[in-house]
Design a protein around this motif. Sequence first.
Motif, mmCIF file in Angstrom:
data_model
loop_
_atom_site.group_PDB
_atom_site.id
_atom_site.type_symbol
_atom_site.label_atom_id
_atom_site.label_comp_id
_atom_site.label_asym_id
_atom_site.label_seq_id
_atom_site.Cartn_x
_atom_site.Cartn_y
_atom_site.Cartn_z
ATOM 1 N N GLU A 88 44.246 21.041 40.351
ATOM 2 C CA GLU A 88 42.762 20.650 41.454
ATOM 3 C C GLU A 88 42.081 22.314 40.974
ATOM 4 N N PRO A 89 40.616 22.860 41.331
ATOM 5 C CA PRO A 89 39.907 23.201 40.995
ATOM 6 C C PRO A 89 40.083 24.225 41.647
ATOM 7 N N VAL A 90 40.168 25.334 41.948
ATOM 8 C CA VAL A 90 40.448 26.240 42.604
ATOM 9 C C VAL A 90 38.885 26.743 42.871
ATOM 10 N N THR A 91 38.134 27.362 44.548
ATOM 11 C CA THR A 91 37.429 28.425 43.930
ATOM 12 C C THR A 91 37.123 29.330 44.400
ATOM 13 N N VAL A 92 36.879 30.144 42.957
ATOM 14 C CA VAL A 92 36.452 31.707 43.385
ATOM 15 C C VAL A 92 35.276 32.182 44.197
ATOM 16 N N THR A 93 34.424 31.990 44.269
ATOM 17 C CA THR A 93 33.511 32.245 44.347
ATOM 18 C C THR A 93 32.796 31.954 46.570
ATOM 19 N N PRO A 94 33.848 32.834 47.609
ATOM 20 C CA PRO A 94 33.392 31.742 48.801
ATOM 21 C C PRO A 94 32.222 30.901 48.940
ATOM 22 N N VAL A 95 31.029 31.748 49.187
ATOM 23 C CA VAL A 95 30.189 31.435 49.820
ATOM 24 C C VAL A 95 28.802 31.143 48.263
ATOM 25 N N PRO A 96 27.572 30.428 48.263
ATOM 26 C CA PRO A 96 27.459 29.609 47.569
ATOM 27 C C PRO A 96 26.456 30.555 46.902
ATOM 28 N N GLU A 97 26.153 31.041 45.471
ATOM 29 C CA GLU A 97 25.420 31.622 44.842
ATOM 30 C C GLU A 97 25.026 30.793 43.724
ATOM 31 N N ASN A 98 23.182 31.506 42.955
ATOM 32 C CA ASN A 98 23.378 30.967 41.566
ATOM 33 C C ASN A 98 23.904 31.679 41.098
ATOM 34 N N ILE A 99 25.085 31.189 39.716
ATOM 35 C CA ILE A 99 25.831 31.560 39.169
ATOM 36 C C ILE A 99 25.183 30.809 37.507
ATOM 37 N N GLY A 100 25.213 32.375 36.648
ATOM 38 C CA GLY A 100 24.493 32.079 34.977
ATOM 39 C C GLY A 100 25.148 30.927 34.320
ATOM 40 N N ASN A 101 25.249 29.542 33.693
ATOM 41 C CA ASN A 101 25.474 28.844 33.573
ATOM 42 C C ASN A 101 25.039 28.098 32.075
ATOM 43 N N ASP A 102 24.651 29.048 31.952
ATOM 44 C CA ASP A 102 23.451 28.502 30.218
ATOM 45 C C ASP A 102 24.725 28.659 28.965
ATOM 46 N N GLY A 103 24.929 28.531 27.604
ATOM 47 C CA GLY A 103 25.645 28.407 26.717
ATOM 48 C C GLY A 103 25.442 30.421 26.489
ATOM 49 N N GLU A 104 24.425 30.840 26.501
ATOM 50 C CA GLU A 104 23.941 32.471 26.637
ATOM 51 C C GLU A 104 24.558 33.182 26.997
ATOM 52 N N ASN A 105 24.902 32.572 28.680
ATOM 53 C CA ASN A 105 25.424 33.520 29.829
ATOM 54 C C ASN A 105 26.226 32.924 30.640
ATOM 55 N N ARG A 106 27.178 31.976 30.210
ATOM 56 C CA ARG A 106 28.418 31.574 30.922
ATOM 57 C C ARG A 106 29.577 32.029 31.310
ATOM 58 N N PRO A 107 30.504 31.608 32.535
ATOM 59 C CA PRO A 107 31.371 32.279 32.576
ATOM 60 C C PRO A 107 32.123 32.257 31.962
ATOM 61 N N LYS A 108 33.138 33.773 32.040
ATOM 62 C CA LYS A 108 34.649 34.162 31.263
ATOM 63 C C LYS A 108 35.113 33.864 31.882
ATOM 64 N N VAL A 109 37.016 33.977 31.563
ATOM 65 C CA VAL A 109 38.251 33.627 32.351
ATOM 66 C C VAL A 109 38.787 34.202 30.573
ATOM 67 N N GLN A 110 40.179 34.920 31.086
ATOM 68 C CA GLN A 110 41.248 35.359 30.629
ATOM 69 C C GLN A 110 42.190 35.870 31.618
ATOM 70 N N VAL A 111 43.508 35.332 30.641
ATOM 71 C CA VAL A 111 44.708 34.845 30.962
ATOM 72 C C VAL A 111 46.312 36.327 30.596
ATOM 73 N N ALA A 112 46.296 37.371 31.087
ATOM 74 C CA ALA A 112 46.917 38.547 30.796
ATOM 75 C C ALA A 112 48.287 38.229 30.586
ATOM 76 N N HIS A 113 49.398 39.199 29.847
ATOM 77 C CA HIS A 113 51.196 38.640 29.831
ATOM 78 C C HIS A 113 51.695 38.905 31.174
ATOM 79 N N ASP A 114 51.226 38.656 32.245
ATOM 80 C CA ASP A 114 51.807 38.563 33.551
ATOM 81 C C ASP A 114 51.729 37.442 33.787
ATOM 82 N N GLY A 115 50.216 37.087 33.804
ATOM 83 C CA GLY A 115 49.912 35.451 34.423
ATOM 84 C C GLY A 115 48.968 36.104 35.181
ATOM 85 N N THR A 116 48.131 37.142 35.206
ATOM 86 C CA THR A 116 46.560 37.374 36.348
ATOM 87 C C THR A 116 46.169 36.683 35.486
ATOM 88 N N VAL A 117 45.097 35.787 36.335
ATOM 89 C CA VAL A 117 43.722 35.397 35.498
ATOM 90 C C VAL A 117 42.188 35.695 35.685
#
Length: 415
Positions: A88-117
């Motif tokens: 189930e998707p979890v919301t990161v942004t508590p209020v609506p905002e205009n998010i960069g979402n084209d191929g040059e300026n997409r969201p980024k996600v990484q996960v550390a060894h201890d599980g921190t997202v």
Amino acid sequence: MNKSLFSLSVLAGWAFTLVSVIAVAAGPDTSGQVQQSAQQVASAPKHAKTALAVGVTLDQEGRLWLAKAVNQRLLVSWSEDDGKRFSEPVTVTPVPENIGNDGENRPKVQVAHDGTVLVTWTQLLAEKYAGNIKFSRSTDSGRTFSEPIVLNDDGRVTSHRFDSLAIDGKGRVVVAWLDARDRDAMREKGGEFKGISLYSSQSFDNGAHFEPNRQVHQHTCECCRTALAWTGEGPVVLLRNIFGGSTRDFAVVNLDKVAEGVKRATRDEWQIDACPHNGGSLATDGRGQLHLTWFTSGTAAQGQFYKRISGNRESKPMALGDADAQPDHAAVVAHGETVILTWREFDGNAYSARMLFSNDGGETWSKPWRLMRSAGASDYPVPLISNNKALVVWNTENEGLRVLPVERVINRSGS
């Protein structure tokens, strides 16, 4: 680890397997509707406005993480079965905002060894080209996220965009982006300033705290994505730089060795006083080599290219794709001695996702593969690789999010 190149005879032997997988991912059923499959996620409800450009990564356990913007909210979810089902998707942004979402300026996600997202994105502001670099993290495996913070600390309403994110997995987090604060300050004094600047900020505690912003380099291209990769000598950024006033070729800079300046990485002599909006991609392998892809329309070369850099040695640029099919926005990933390249082509009727791979650090390459095809709008294909998994993720308007496992096709041995 022994990683001999997959011979063409064995590669041909896998052709039927790969074609079968693609048919499952994209083939229509008898009713004419696209099948739901192990490689395709159900489309969002019709009332939801979902961006095609998504952020994806693999964690240490091989889980696929997805960050996407839906109705001005940033959502994060994960899959344990290569995209068959997502949490189930979890919301990161508590209020609506205009998010960069084209191929040059997409969201980024990484996960550390201890599980921190860890998640970064660009918040687009009402003023033309203005934005903020935002950050949030989860310390409970993606169940909840911290209140988002703005990483750019200058307080200006100006261009802070095209962020890139890299982690060492052990607590150090680096974010780099293109920043117009120096340009604006110079213009306020009546001066001229070509392009904008590259800035960065870093954390040594998995994003709990960030250091003040640091100016890395001035006079960069204004709107081509940056790329970050972690090397044995620190985090390295690939950016489109402005050389000599109007030449927009690529450069690399080590964020731990900023005093050494940028190193020119391409010499295509693209002399243009405008922004191509077509950035590069960067990866490092087990040998410590840099692998990069880029697009150019210079006087010395035109098209989509790949090369590798090891110290002061550079390979000859290798052209990617069919020039008549407009290959663009290539991406590269590497693990050990395996390197995967993906890009998108258009034949006049439909887009296709293409792939090349090498199992000897980029010295020799497979033949090109056409992985998937879509007649509608599409994102750029994104390759992912980890210890025991290799995927190509492609988000399309008609078929939805498509996740194609290619581990058996590239046929790595060892881990």
